[in-house]
Design a protein around this motif. Sequence first.
Motif, PDB file in Angstrom:
ATOM      1  N   ARG A   1       0.814  -1.210   0.000  1.00  0.00           N
ATOM      2  CA  ARG A   1       0.000   0.000   0.000  1.00  0.00           C
ATOM      3  C   ARG A   1       0.847   1.258   0.000  1.00  0.00           C
TER       4      ARG A   1
ATOM      5  N   ASP B   1      -7.020   7.029   1.838  1.00  0.00           N
ATOM      6  CA  ASP B   1      -7.740   5.905   1.245  1.00  0.00           C
ATOM      7  C   ASP B   1      -7.581   4.614   2.037  1.00  0.00           C
TER       8      ASP B   1
ATOM      9  N   VAL C   1      -8.195   1.943   5.052  1.00  0.00           N
ATOM     10  CA  VAL C   1      -9.282   1.621   5.971  1.00  0.00           C
ATOM     11  C   VAL C   1      -8.710   1.706   7.390  1.00  0.00           C
TER      12      VAL C   1
ATOM     13  N   SER D   1      -8.158  -0.157   9.942  1.00  0.00           N
ATOM     14  CA  SER D   1      -7.138  -1.065  10.483  1.00  0.00           C
ATOM     15  C   SER D   1      -5.786  -0.803   9.828  1.00  0.00           C
ATOM     16  N   GLU D   2      -5.815  -0.445   8.571  1.00  0.00           N
ATOM     17  CA  GLU D   2      -4.549  -0.120   7.900  1.00  0.00           C
ATOM     18  C   GLU D   2      -3.952   1.156   8.471  1.00  0.00           C
TER      19      GLU D   2
ATOM     20  N   TYR E   1     -14.690   1.426  -4.909  1.00  0.00           N
ATOM     21  CA  TYR E   1     -14.058   2.713  -4.612  1.00  0.00           C
ATOM     22  C   TYR E   1     -13.161   3.089  -5.777  1.00  0.00           C
ATOM     23  N   GLN E   2     -13.453   4.171  -6.416  1.00  0.00           N
ATOM     24  CA  GLN E   2     -12.658   4.628  -7.559  1.00  0.00           C
ATOM     25  C   GLN E   2     -12.271   3.475  -8.466  1.00  0.00           C
TER      26      GLN E   2
ATOM     27  N   ALA F   1     -14.972  -3.442  -3.969  1.00  0.00           N
ATOM     28  CA  ALA F   1     -14.742  -3.853  -2.589  1.00  0.00           C
ATOM     29  C   ALA F   1     -15.666  -4.988  -2.199  1.00  0.00           C
TER      30      ALA F   1
ATOM     31  N   ALA G   1     -12.374 -11.133   7.545  1.00  0.00           N
ATOM     32  CA  ALA G   1     -11.052 -10.595   7.824  1.00  0.00           C
ATOM     33  C   ALA G   1     -10.992  -9.108   7.505  1.00  0.00           C
ATOM     34  N   ASN G   2      -9.892  -8.508   7.845  1.00  0.00           N
ATOM     35  CA  ASN G   2      -9.654  -7.116   7.473  1.00  0.00           C
ATOM     36  C   ASN G   2      -9.771  -6.964   5.976  1.00  0.00           C
TER      37      ASN G   2
ATOM     38  N   ALA H   1     -12.321  -7.415   4.131  1.00  0.00           N
ATOM     39  CA  ALA H   1     -13.229  -8.341   3.463  1.00  0.00           C
ATOM     40  C   ALA H   1     -14.405  -7.599   2.845  1.00  0.00           C
TER      41      ALA H   1
ATOM     42  N   LYS I   1     -16.750  -5.798   4.972  1.00  0.00           N
ATOM     43  CA  LYS I   1     -17.848  -5.711   5.929  1.00  0.00           C
ATOM     44  C   LYS I   1     -18.343  -4.273   6.056  1.00  0.00           C
ATOM     45  N   SER I   2     -17.385  -3.383   6.277  1.00  0.00           N
ATOM     46  CA  SER I   2     -17.777  -1.978   6.444  1.00  0.00           C
ATOM     47  C   SER I   2     -18.404  -1.455   5.172  1.00  0.00           C
TER      48      SER I   2
ATOM     49  N   LYS J   1     -21.908   0.447   4.729  1.00  0.00           N
ATOM     50  CA  LYS J   1     -21.962   1.766   4.082  1.00  0.00           C
ATOM     51  C   LYS J   1     -22.934   1.744   2.913  1.00  0.00           C
TER      52      LYS J   1
ATOM     53  N   GLN K   1     -15.492  -8.488  14.849  1.00  0.00           N
ATOM     54  CA  GLN K   1     -14.364  -9.401  14.771  1.00  0.00           C
ATOM     55  C   GLN K   1     -14.465 -10.439  15.879  1.00  0.00           C
TER      56      GLN K   1
ATOM     57  N   PRO L   1      -5.458  -2.933  -2.452  1.00  0.00           N
ATOM     58  CA  PRO L   1      -5.311  -3.148  -1.021  1.00  0.00           C
ATOM     59  C   PRO L   1      -4.891  -4.576  -0.703  1.00  0.00           C
TER      60      PRO L   1
END
Lengths: 292, 389, 243, 234, 334
Positions: C130, C137, C139, C141-142, D11-12, D16, D35-36, D38, D40-41, D45, D192, E327
């Motif tokens: 990244r 941009d 998230v 956790s990142e 996203y752009q 996702a 997982a991170n 993945a 979910k958020s 949204k 989580q 990502p």
Amino acid sequence: MTAETIIQSLASGLLMGLLYGLIAVGLALIFGLMDVVNFAHGEFLMIAMYASFFLFAYFALDPLLSAPLVAAALFVFGAVVYLLVVRFAVRAKANTGMVQIFSTFGLAVLMRGVAQYFFTPDYRSIPHSWLGGKTISIGGIYLPQPQLVGALIAIAAFAGLYFFIHRTDFGRALEATREDAGAVALVGIDKNKVFALGWGLGAALVGLAGAVMSIFFYVFPDVGASFATIAYVTVALGGFGSVFGAFAGGIVVGLVEATTTLILPPSLKTVGIYGVYLLVVFIRPRGLFGSI
Amino acid sequence: QTSEVKIGVIYPFSGASAQIGVDAQRAFETAAEIINGKYDFDLPLARTEGLPGLGGAKIKLVFADHQADPQKGRAEAERLITQEKVVAVIGSYQSAVAVTASQICERYQIPYLSADNSSPSLHRRGLKYYFRAAPHDEMFSQAMFDFFDALKKKGTKIETLALFHEDTIFGTDSSNAQLKLANERGYKIVADIKYRANSPSLSAEVQQLKAANADVLMPSSYTTDGILLVKTMAELGYKPNAIVAQDAGFSEKALYDAVGDKLEGVISRGSFSLDLAAKRPMVGKINDMFKAKSGKDFNDYSSRQFMGLIVMADAINRAKSTDGEKIRDALAATDMPGDQTIMPWKRVKFDESGQNNDADPVLLQYVGGKFVTIFPTQAAVAEASWPMK
Amino acid sequence: MTALLETRNITQRFSGLTANSDVSISVGRGEIVGLIGPNGAGKSTLFNLIAGAFKPTEGTIIFDGEDVTALPAAERCQRGIGRTFQVVKSFESMTVIENVIVGALVRTTNMRDARRKAHEVLAFCGLDARADVLASDLVPSEKRRLEVARGLATEPKLLLLDEVLTGLTPVESQKGVELVRRVRDTGITVLMVEHVMEIVMPLVDRAIVLDLGKVLIEGKPADVVRDPKVISAYLGDRHAVGA
Amino acid sequence: MLSVRDVTTAYQGLVAISNVSIDVEKGEIVCVAGANGAGKSTLLKSIAGAERPRAGSVTFDGNRIDGMAQHLITAKGIAYVPENRRLFPRLSVRDNLRLGSYLYRSEPNREEPLDFVFKLFPRLSERLEQRAETLSGGEQQMLAIGRALMTRPRLLMLDEPSQGIMPKLVDEIFQAVKRIRDAGMTVLIVEQRMAECLEIADRAYILQTGRVLMQGTSAEISGNKDVRRAYLGL
Amino acid sequence: MDQAFIQRRRRDLVIAAFLAAIAAAVPLFVKDVYVQNIMVLTLMYAALSQSWNILSGYCGQISLGHALYFGLGAYTTAILFTKFGVLPWFGMIAGGLISAVIAMALGYPCFRLGGHYFVIATIVIAEITLLLFQNWDWAGAALGIDIPVRHDSWLTFQFTRSKLPYFYFALTLACVAWFVTWRLEDSKWGYWWRAVKDNPVAAESLGVDVFNSKMGAAAVSAFLVAIGGSFYAQFVSYIDPESVMGFQFSLLMALPAVLGGIGTLWGPMLGAVILIPLTELTRSYIGGSGRGVDLIVYGGLIIAISLARPQGLVSLFSRKRKPAAQPVREAVAS
Ligand SMILES: Nc1ncnc2c1ncn2[C@@H]1O[C@H](COP(=O)(O)OP(=O)(O)OP(=O)(O)O)[C@@H](O)[C@H]1O
Ligand SMILES: Nc1ncnc2c1ncn2[C@@H]1O[C@H](COP(=O)(O)OP(=O)(O)OP(=O)(O)O)[C@@H](O)[C@H]1O
Ligand SMILES: CC(C)C[C@H](N)C(=O)O
Ligand SMILES: [Mg+2]
Ligand SMILES: [Mg+2]
């Protein structure tokens, strides 16, 4: 220097200060509370003064009578300006401050051009109105009636704005939108509606100021420039985020201006105002009463 | 031969003094109309169509906006000269702009004529191509002090003066001239108030004037500040004995529209008066032409602007050429009798620095809604009423 | 050998509220110390005081044998205190790598070195893919990982980690734990705040419990979590048994 | 009650989540895990209107809400607590909470849920005049949930509500979620901490790299071997 | 891995050199002095805006009072030349140094201020200085300073008709300002400034000396702007307070950067190339009407551009996001 001169100075300064306050109250809402830069504030005042002038010239409406009309017209104008211009400026991802400055500066130039196109660059003023030229004299101290009325309107406008911001949900919504325009939707607030209303209201207050100003001032396309800087300084001196601050800021500016001329040549009187601003923020970086 | 002669006209067409520019535009257009058409006026070039010296070539005006900025004035002068190929430049209202514009003209050897710039320093820079047919601030001020002296001789009490002037080049020059003359002639300056042009408030300034309570208040202010000054004086209960103004705002219609009722008896210097129409009917007729365009009577500025073009055109006509140097020489040789102008001037004749010293200023008094000439005596149509009402 | 960090009688008041009161703790070199305690106990406040974000109302902070209480944050960083922010503060208009370069520049003014260091650290934290993305941009956790990377780039002696391992699945948490261990293995002392006992327990050498701004107890994690006061104030009944 | 059909959000240009479908019935607690990164958020949204799905549909109570302005979706009864909380930083705790009931400003008993919130998070009642930005991390999380409850939602969507919350309170929050459900609300929760979450949830979805990997009742999910290994750490 | 980055910086340098070469050749073909005049102004504003961008764009300290340094540069040169016969080349350096020192002195109290308080302080300070000059008789007060023009000379940097010397000076100044930015962008300072702009608290925690970063930016910025002011005094050969210290200069320095992209390397250049000719041409060709149409056109265009491209026009040139920026997705459960 006689005591009378000093008292007269202070009295004039106070009245003038309230007038500056009146001119700044709309800005206190838009710039101070909503945190949006409006470089066209002076031009808003200019069109308000023109509106008053033309209502007088064509319909013989005294500025005091036409004030509500002017305020209403400006309300619409402010809301439209928000929806057509500012809405997009505040949406910028970075440097929104500069984008706002830039686009409202463009708006100011445009408005001056439009005024010149339609109204010509002639200087206009209302020669006879109910209050124009009238003055009250108390023991040799003169208090011009237009300014007195302006002062009363200023106090009322500030009180109204204070109530509006601190006692209504709408005021809270306005502050919330300023804090995070993207988050207000989480509680069901439509940010555009809130800000459009805020702009409308801010402009309506400018409308009131314009009506009062038209009683004793002249109007021409560039008239706004004389007041804009003082209005910005007034709001910042009082402190962002505080309605009362802008009110106090106006009074301080008026008094400082009046007393500076007792010491410095009048051509330097704004140096006094600006100097006091610097002094205040160097000591209190958030102005007199600022919260943000 | 050329059928068209271009003359550059640089004025402020936007910004705080746009009104002057727009009025000036009408004045120049009126002059161009008279030059280009046939009119029975005793004015150079009126009776002929165009410029006979150039085979009847017509005058064409090219207007440019300098926005009161010296740099822009300079750039516009240069553009007019190099792109529009104007043969002469007339300007500019603000003296600061005249400084740079005339400098550019000098470099290109194109004559520059100040129609209305009043700063005395302008013609003292040793420029070859600079001309001014109208009086400058020192001449104007001199007329005022001559007038005071005359009144004093008659027994009127004039001892103290209050100066009130803006902080620009115009205000500074004007007050400097007045200070100097007051010293020389033994008047006491009891207040010398320099204020910031376009101030939002003048109450502190007016208080100081009121406290000084001089025999004569001498403002050098433009329309905006003039209006505010008069209104503020009324509000603070200050009624001066007499006001003798350095023209500017005090010859503008807008000021009298706004506060004329408070100014009965105010005196202003000027170089023009409509009452001249009684002696010279063409003045009234030309004024009517101007009024048809602008809705206003000629005032001190528009009349000087009008004459500026007449003088310039006359020189070009005599030069029989569009060459800058020839026009310059023709200008230098100008000798126009006063009655061939619309002004109360003796004549138009330039000294070696380009200044016309025979442009006698007059003093006008505002009575019953219009201006009458009260000084000098040979031009006066009425007796001054003193003090003002 | 003296402790790397020592706070002596630290008290911090905010208009009427005492967030830290008389806190004296010490962290030895090479330790991983866990700072735990209820929400609002004053953990982040203590971090802010150690890192110099503001000055304590009372008390002194000794770092590496030197009294640093009066030093501004930047100088403490130069002295070797690296930190993360619980509410992340990335440089949003800069890319990830640029964020980290800022940190690396404390130790070198050579851009090449700084860049190399930044890449190293990003790889170490698993953010290298990244590197060229704008921080805005990322998230959440990142972003937290970026906080760690930035802190590491300053080559600290002491790294303060404020809830950087939250919001991870158990497997990811495991990796986080390993990451912190590896940090320690490079010789960096770690003081960390974390609410997730599954992370704290296996990771920390010693736990300090803050409650109501005061040190409630400190000791081996296994002992600490059995303390009734800790259970009643912080862990709740559920963890009393299991953890 | 809520039905997400084949939603794809990007996203752009970077997808996702793709073709995600989930359903939430009235009165349920549904858990979404993964997982991170993945997605979910992103899913939440897309439902809340904070991101506009590129394809697919979201239906709430039979009405299409995808593409609707976010504040209107809130007004329909969906409260969303985002991962980064989005409090109004320089406003007081009190004002933040009051803004939650903005939609009910004409009602006299608009602040009814306040008691519930204070019972849930007594800490908030001690911090009423403090600016939200100076709250501790956990307190901010409480405020965010509290503010959402003030909108009296029918569907409450929580994105990792346990983040930054002390262990004792985590349990309380999950218990509170249960009580919230019992009070008549429906809850969609991203977590989580699946173990705790599954205890209260009726059903769960597992997302992986933007797709639904698995779905089922809590019992089914917690019984799955892979899930136990990857998400429950057992 | 850094190859891309190094390449990009090299590419910027090559493009700049290429553009400068083209610009240098333009006057060989464009002989019209009016157009040349616009080019001089464009380059001057590009340089000014580039310098402004250092403090306000990179370091985030929005100054709307840079006219102060512009005016100080102009006045220093003009006063030294007319009163003491000091050649403008020395005046330029002196003006730059004085401005840099004053910028730092002012930074001392001002950099504590945040947001709008800071912006208004900069406006107000410039305005105070303007008023003081307006009333300072020794410095010509309102009458200003008329720099006597004798004959063409590089020594006194005066040229009666030719614009070329001014053009090449302005070009050099623009190149210098660009190069300084380029150089600083990838240096400790550049990173510090951007960090300070984005989040001073975080910057501080990473060892950034926030205060001195701002001071450094202010000094560099003021120095370069003052050189521009000195140049302007020579170019116009007449200065007065309003025409070198007025608020409009502060705005005109900021606008190109905002239009082109604030805090970017190319933004100010791009912005100036569009904005300045637009300003000049609208005034010259429609301003003479006296009806304000030029203002309508100019104002309307500014609004349109700023709203269409709030991130600045350079964003038109930025490349599409590469898929490399994907990502991290660690598929744990499989
Ligand atoms: N600037 C401030 N003004 C007033 N109160 C503050 C300020 N900063 C923190 N507090 C209060 O001090 C207390 C301690 O806050 P701190 O952030 O240190 O808690 P914490 O232990 O990190 O909690 P958490 O685990 O929730 O992050 C909190 O109750 C908080 O509300
Ligand atoms: N604003 C954004 N801009 C670009 N990409 C984004 C953005 N937000 C999320 N993404 C990407 O979309 C994908 C899904 O992100 P999302 O936040 O939905 O994941 P998540 O499952 O909630 O992860 P976490 O457990 O970390 O909260 C990720 O790969 C992420 O990098
Ligand atoms: C009267 C004025 C404001 C202008 C004056 N004539 C000048 O030359 O500057
Ligand atoms: Mg914390
Ligand atoms: Mg998430």
